[in-house]
Design an enzyme around this catalytic site. Structure first.
Site, mmCIF file in Angstrom:
data_model
loop_
_atom_site.group_PDB
_atom_site.id
_atom_site.type_symbol
_atom_site.label_atom_id
_atom_site.label_comp_id
_atom_site.label_asym_id
_atom_site.label_seq_id
_atom_site.Cartn_x
_atom_site.Cartn_y
_atom_site.Cartn_z
ATOM 1 N N GLU A 128 12.568 20.673 19.076
ATOM 2 C CA GLU A 128 11.561 21.134 18.111
ATOM 3 C C GLU A 128 11.220 20.041 17.110
ATOM 4 O OE1 GLU A 128 9.337 24.369 16.019
ATOM 5 O OE2 GLU A 128 9.540 23.399 17.949
ATOM 6 N N THR A 181 0.426 21.466 14.448
ATOM 7 C CA THR A 181 1.458 21.798 13.475
ATOM 8 C C THR A 181 1.568 20.726 12.391
ATOM 9 O OG1 THR A 181 2.715 23.009 15.146
ATOM 10 C CG2 THR A 181 3.909 22.314 13.185
#
Length: 306
Positions: A128, A181
């Site tokens: 991540e 993001t």
């Protein structure tokens, strides 16, 4: 076992006031990760389905996460990795978290389960971090472990699970635009006023209590965000119109899912959610913009072998 196939659910992060802290898993959307043992130490990424993903193992979140797991075990086991995306990256539904979580869960199965599911979190977080530039568990934790997860602390990493009402339904609204993001995180203010911070903390506590007590009136008020929503909503077409319609027609909470552009609306019944879906579709049809709609429960299950 020489081969395993795993479903890793998509997830809704932040859930209003819980920036980088709250997240819950959803049903149907997610990644299907297929891992096959190799006779060498190579991590080989096969052509993906549903998205064009990096084939360099140092640039793919799934193989970065697997490598962290293998390094911890001092293992030289190699794998062929196939990823099938059931939703688009850049959706705000934890695409990288699904890949990283599903990959380490599958690798752990093929290695004889040396780690408990909770212990796999630190390896999934390595993947991540590659995608977002920092470690945050609000998508990884629910994708790996299921349910509604809250991060109490990052140093040390400590989680707890929030119970959710059985009749609660989640409507995901995903207009066909991409929000990166990293770009969305760059919009978030670095400082908060005492007034905004105080309100945010109050809503965090209120949302936890509302989920425990099934207090839908409180839930509606608590799913309010003073950090990300005010700046990120500008990136989402017709955000204000869709939010107002949902709240006027039975939603007990509405906000941006993660970095967006996906939004989530919580309803007390599937019928109320379905009625809202029809009208939301009309809003985006008039704007000549495709929209994906997904209705589910909060998924109590994280990664599972299928």
């Amino acid at each position: 076992m020489e081969k395993v196939q795993v479903f890793a659910p998509a997830s809704v992060a932040n859930v209003g006031p819980g920036y980088d802290t709250f997240g819950f898993a959803i049903e149907r959307l997610g990644d299907i990760i297929t891992l096959t043992k190799r006779n060498d130490s190579k991590l080989n990424i096969l052509k993906s389905e549903g998205a064009d993903l990096p084939t360099n193992p140092e640039k793919n979140v799934a193989t970065v996460a697997i490598k962290a797991l293998l390094d911890s075990l001092e293992s030289e086991q190699g794998f062929d990795v196939h990823i099938k995306k059931l939703f688009k990256p850049g959706s705000g539904l934890g695409s990288s978290a699904s890949s990283a979580s599903g990959a380490v869960y599958a690798a752990n199965k093929l290695l004889g389960e040396p780690y408990r599911d909770e212990e796999l979190l630190e390896f999934a977080l390595e993947g991540e971090a590659l995608a977002s530039g920092m470690i945050h568990a609000d998508n990884v934790a629910p994708s790996l472990l299921g349910g509604f997860q809250a991060v109490r602390s990052y140093e040390p990493l400590e989680l707890f699970r929030i119970p959710t009402p059985e009749d609660l339904r989640v409507l995901i609204i995903f207009p066909d635009v991409e929000v990166k993001t990293s770009e969305a995180k760059g919009l978030v203010p670095k400082e908060l006023s005492v007034k905004d911070a105080r309100e945010q903390w109050g809503n965090v506590g209120a949302l936890i209590h509302a989920m425990h007590a099934e207090d839908y009136k409180l839930m509606r008020h608590a799913i309010t965000d003073r950090i990300a929503e005010p700046v990120r909503k500008k990136l989402i077409p017709h955000y204000g119109q869709v939010k107002q319609y949902a709240l006027d027609h039975g939603a007990v909470g509405f906000n941006i899912s993660g970095s967006g552009p996906s939004m989530f609306a919580l309803f007390r019944s599937a019928d109320a959610a379905k009625a809202c879906m029809t009208e939301v579709e009309k809003i985006y049809q008039k704007a000549d913009l495709r929209v994906l709609l997904n209705l589910s429960r909060i998924n109590p299950n994280g990664c599972q072998v299928i």
